[in-house]
Every structure is written in structure tokens, then in C-alpha cells.
Design an enzyme around this catalytic site. Structure first.
Site, mmCIF file in Angstrom:
data_model
loop_
_atom_site.group_PDB
_atom_site.id
_atom_site.type_symbol
_atom_site.label_atom_id
_atom_site.label_comp_id
_atom_site.label_asym_id
_atom_site.label_seq_id
_atom_site.Cartn_x
_atom_site.Cartn_y
_atom_site.Cartn_z
ATOM 1 C CE1 TYR A 155 -3.573 2.632 0.698
ATOM 2 C CE2 TYR A 155 -2.403 3.125 2.744
ATOM 3 C CZ TYR A 155 -3.388 3.435 1.817
ATOM 4 O OH TYR A 155 -4.178 4.538 2.010
ATOM 5 C CE LYS A 159 -3.422 5.267 -1.603
ATOM 6 N NZ LYS A 159 -4.468 6.069 -2.250
HETATM 7 N N1 NAP Z 1 -9.464 6.448 5.586
HETATM 8 C C1 NAP Z 1 -8.195 6.723 5.861
HETATM 9 O O1 NAP Z 1 -7.778 6.737 7.024
HETATM 10 C C2 NAP Z 1 -7.234 7.032 4.737
HETATM 11 C C3 NAP Z 1 -5.958 7.459 5.083
HETATM 12 C C4 NAP Z 1 -5.051 7.740 4.074
HETATM 13 C C5 NAP Z 1 -5.423 7.622 2.752
HETATM 14 N N2 NAP Z 1 -6.680 7.203 2.433
HETATM 15 C C6 NAP Z 1 -7.009 7.078 1.021
HETATM 16 O O2 NAP Z 1 -8.228 7.729 0.759
HETATM 17 C C7 NAP Z 1 -8.862 7.132 -0.364
HETATM 18 C C8 NAP Z 1 -10.319 6.886 -0.073
HETATM 19 O O3 NAP Z 1 -10.419 6.002 1.015
HETATM 20 P P1 NAP Z 1 -11.646 5.956 2.021
HETATM 21 O O4 NAP Z 1 -11.060 5.901 3.370
HETATM 22 O O5 NAP Z 1 -12.645 7.009 1.697
HETATM 23 O O6 NAP Z 1 -12.217 4.503 1.690
HETATM 24 P P2 NAP Z 1 -13.702 3.903 1.721
HETATM 25 O O7 NAP Z 1 -14.568 4.625 2.669
HETATM 26 O O8 NAP Z 1 -13.516 2.445 1.889
HETATM 27 O O9 NAP Z 1 -14.244 4.227 0.246
HETATM 28 C C9 NAP Z 1 -13.569 3.708 -0.844
HETATM 29 C C10 NAP Z 1 -14.307 4.077 -2.114
HETATM 30 O O10 NAP Z 1 -13.518 3.645 -3.233
HETATM 31 C C11 NAP Z 1 -14.239 2.640 -3.965
HETATM 32 N N3 NAP Z 1 -13.249 1.702 -4.449
HETATM 33 C C12 NAP Z 1 -12.390 0.938 -3.737
HETATM 34 N N4 NAP Z 1 -11.628 0.201 -4.560
HETATM 35 C C13 NAP Z 1 -12.011 0.510 -5.825
HETATM 36 C C14 NAP Z 1 -11.613 0.081 -7.105
HETATM 37 N N5 NAP Z 1 -10.663 -0.837 -7.278
HETATM 38 N N6 NAP Z 1 -12.237 0.624 -8.168
HETATM 39 C C15 NAP Z 1 -13.213 1.541 -8.026
HETATM 40 N N7 NAP Z 1 -13.626 1.989 -6.842
HETATM 41 C C16 NAP Z 1 -13.037 1.474 -5.751
HETATM 42 C C17 NAP Z 1 -15.257 2.085 -2.983
HETATM 43 O O11 NAP Z 1 -16.394 1.512 -3.618
HETATM 44 P P3 NAP Z 1 -16.406 -0.030 -4.074
HETATM 45 O O12 NAP Z 1 -15.839 -0.837 -2.943
HETATM 46 O O13 NAP Z 1 -17.850 -0.328 -4.355
HETATM 47 O O14 NAP Z 1 -15.582 -0.112 -5.295
HETATM 48 C C18 NAP Z 1 -15.638 3.350 -2.262
HETATM 49 O O15 NAP Z 1 -16.479 4.151 -3.049
HETATM 50 C C19 NAP Z 1 -8.048 5.868 -0.676
HETATM 51 O O16 NAP Z 1 -7.184 6.098 -1.754
HETATM 52 C C20 NAP Z 1 -7.236 5.644 0.577
HETATM 53 O O17 NAP Z 1 -6.023 4.964 0.324
HETATM 54 C C21 NAP Z 1 -7.590 6.905 3.396
#
Ligand code: NAP
Length: 266
Positions: A155, A159
Site C-alpha cells: 500500500y 502510494k
Molecule cells: N481512511 C483513511 O484513514 C485514509 C488514510 C489515508 C489515505 N486514504 C485514502 O483515501 C482514499 C479513499 O479512502 P476511504 O477511506 O474514503 O475509503 P472507503 O470509505 O472504503 O471508500 C472507498 C471508495 O472507493 C471505492 N473503491 C475501492 N476500490 C475501488 C476500485 N478498485 N475501483 C473503483 N472503486 C473502488 C469504494 O467503492 P467499491 O468498494 O464499491 O468499489 C468506495 O467508493 C483511498 O485512496 C485511501 O487509500 C484513506
């Protein structure tokens, strides 16, 4: 932020950070295509974002599949007639264990979603609209690239590659297109539930701003970077983490206004 008459693609827009970004863009007047894999999630997102006649569409697809992301860009252009903003937000985050023993196929899948898909989407946006008309791109990276999270080699390595790609694109596509990254700390979403659910209070206490992030905290940063308010910002990595990285970098006994040494204890 006023964005009337503009159009955006937000990957991973059915929940969490992507959904909050889509909501903020719609509130600012932009048209938005949200993309994700699950159709049910997309339906729920459409319902929660409320009616926005002619300004909101959802399309199922995989952000790691170059054909799907090109289709998203094409659909936005066809429906809205333009594509000013791209938000590469969908991310694959599988704790795969130590780098040397983890499954190579899972590494490739992680890189497909976190690196190759975003590049394919930006290429499509550049070819279809931005080369001629300009635009703005934000990638969603992670605060984790500034350290080493146990089990997160795939991951965090992917990133880090996305962050470096962001900087290359910023240099290559200027002055027409600005390309920036937002690096979230721990945000209370599904993706990070494993990390925050068991000790939310403890994690909040260890965060200088005393709480975990909410999707809206990240969305504000993303939409600001997309907007003309950030017209002189490109190639940036905006850390939005409640101060956790600052704290991680602190000395064990920091200097005090009264004149502490600032040296690490022996
Ligand atoms: N939450 C944190 O603490 C955190 C911290 C650092 C970075 N991030 C980054 O923020 C971004 C968003 O994360 P989040 O926390 O909002 O996650 P989340 O709540 O799990 O939402 C993820 C979204 O992305 C979609 N998704 C996942 N894999 C996909 C794929 N292969 N193709 C198309 N859609 C996909 C999911 O829908 P489906 O599953 O239906 O596809 C959902 O709409 C990510 O890049 C993550 O690495 C998050």
C-alpha cells in the site's frame, strides 16, 4: 467555492472521502461523475447526494482497469461536455504482510488501482479535454508514505509511487493543468475501520488536534486544491492529518519556552 459550469470525475465516489468530495463539488455547482465497483453503493450514494438534475451520474467500474477509467472520462465528456477536474481517490489498501513474503499478484493489483489507474484516467482527461482547455487534478495519497506502517509495504510503496507520479504530472502538464496530492491521516471510513475501531479514544488523544479525521476534512482540502483559489499551487503534497505527523517527528523532550534542552533522553 464557486464551480458552476465545470465537471469532475471522482473515483471511489460511493462512500467515505470520495462521497464527501462529490458532495462538496455538487454544492459548489460542479457536475460530477462518481465511479466505484459496487452498484448498490453507487445507488446509495446517488440517493444520499440528492437530486442534482443533469449534474450527477454514477458509473460502475474498477479504478485499476484502464478500460474502465477511460470509460469514466468518456462518459463525463459525453454527458457534461467537459472535464475540468479529476480526483484519483479510489485506493486499494490490503495489509499484505511483509514485503518479501507477500503475494506478488496482490502487489500488482494494488499498483493497478493506486498507480496505473490514476495515470490512465489523467491521460484520458488530458487527451479529451485538459490539453486544450486546462484543468486540475488531485490524487489521494496517504500520510503513511512519510513513515513505515507494519504490513503495509504494498500500500505505502504504491502510494509513494502515486505521490511521485503526481509531481511528474505537475511538472509535465503545467501551465495548463495543476496536479496536487492530499495525504490524509487516519480518517473514520470503512477502509480504515480496522485501525480506528478498537481504540478511537486513544488514537484521538494521541493526535494533536484531538480527534480522528472525518471525510469532510479531506474533501475541503481536495476541493480547495481543485479550485481557482489554489491557482498558484501545483506539485504539492497537502498533509491533512490532525497533526499526527508533526507529533511523530517530535523529539522525546522537545524544547520548552522555559529553555528545555530539546535533546533526546539517553
Ligand atoms: N481512511 C483513511 O484513514 C485514509 C488514510 C489515508 C489515505 N486514504 C485514502 O483515501 C482514499 C479513499 O479512502 P476511504 O477511506 O474514503 O475509503 P472507503 O470509505 O472504503 O471508500 C472507498 C471508495 O472507493 C471505492 N473503491 C475501492 N476500490 C475501488 C476500485 N478498485 N475501483 C473503483 N472503486 C473502488 C469504494 O467503492 P467499491 O468498494 O464499491 O468499489 C468506495 O467508493 C483511498 O485512496 C485511501 O487509500 C484513506
Amino acid at each position: 467555492m464557486r464551480m458552476e459550469g465545470t465537471a469532475a470525475v471522482v473515483t471511489g465516489g460511493s462512500r467515505g472521502i470520495g462521497l464527501a468530495v462529490a458532495r462538496e463539488l455538487l454544492d459548489a455547482g460542479a457536475s460530477v461523475l462518481i465511479g466505484a465497483r459496487g452498484k448498490d453503493g453507487l445507488e446509495q450514494a446517488l440517493a444520499s447526494l440528492g437530486p442534482a438534475p443533469g449534474r450527477l451520474i454514477a458509473a460502475a467500474g474498477d479504478a485499476g482497469d484502464e478500460v474502465d477509467v477511460r470509460r469514466w472520462a468518456g462518459l463525463a465528456l459525453e454527458t457534461f461536455g467537459r472535464l475540468d477536474f479529476v480526483v484519483c481517490n479510489a485506493g486499494a489498501n490490503h495489509p499484505l504482510g511483509p514485503a518479501v513474503t507477500s503475494d506478488p499478484t496482490a502487489w500488482r493489483d494494488t499498483f493497478a488501482v493506486n498507480v496505473h489507474g490514476p495515470l490512465a484516467l489523467v491521460r484520458a482527461a488530458w487527451e479529451g479535454w485538459m490539453r486544450e482547455h486546462g484543468g486540475s487534478v488531485v490524487t489521494v495519497v496517504t500520510e503513511g508514505v512519510h513513515g513505515v506502517g507494519p504490513g503495509l509495504a504494498a500500500y505505502e510503496t504504491s502510494k509513494a509511487a502515486l505521490l511521485q507520479l503526481t509531481k511528474h504530472l505537475a511538472a509535465e502538464l503545467a501551465p495548463r493543468v495543476r496536479v496536487n496530492a492530499v495525504s490524509p491521516g487516519l480518517v473514520r471510513t470503512e477502509l480504515a475501520r480496522f485501525w480506528w475501531e478498537r481504540d478511537e479514544a486513544g488514537l484521538a488523544a494521541g493526535t494533536p488536534l484531538r480527534r480522528l479525521g472525518e471525510p469532510e476534512d479531506i474533501a475541503h482540502a481536495v476541493v480547495w486544491l481543485l479550485s481557482d483559489e489554489a491557482a498558484w499551487v501545483t506539485g504539492a503534497d497537502l498533509l491533512v492529518d490532525g497533526g499526527r505527523r508533526v507529533r511523530a517527528g517530535m523529539l522525546a523532550s522537545p524544547p520548552t519556552p522555559e529553555g528545555g534542552s530539546g535533546r533526546r533522553p539517553d
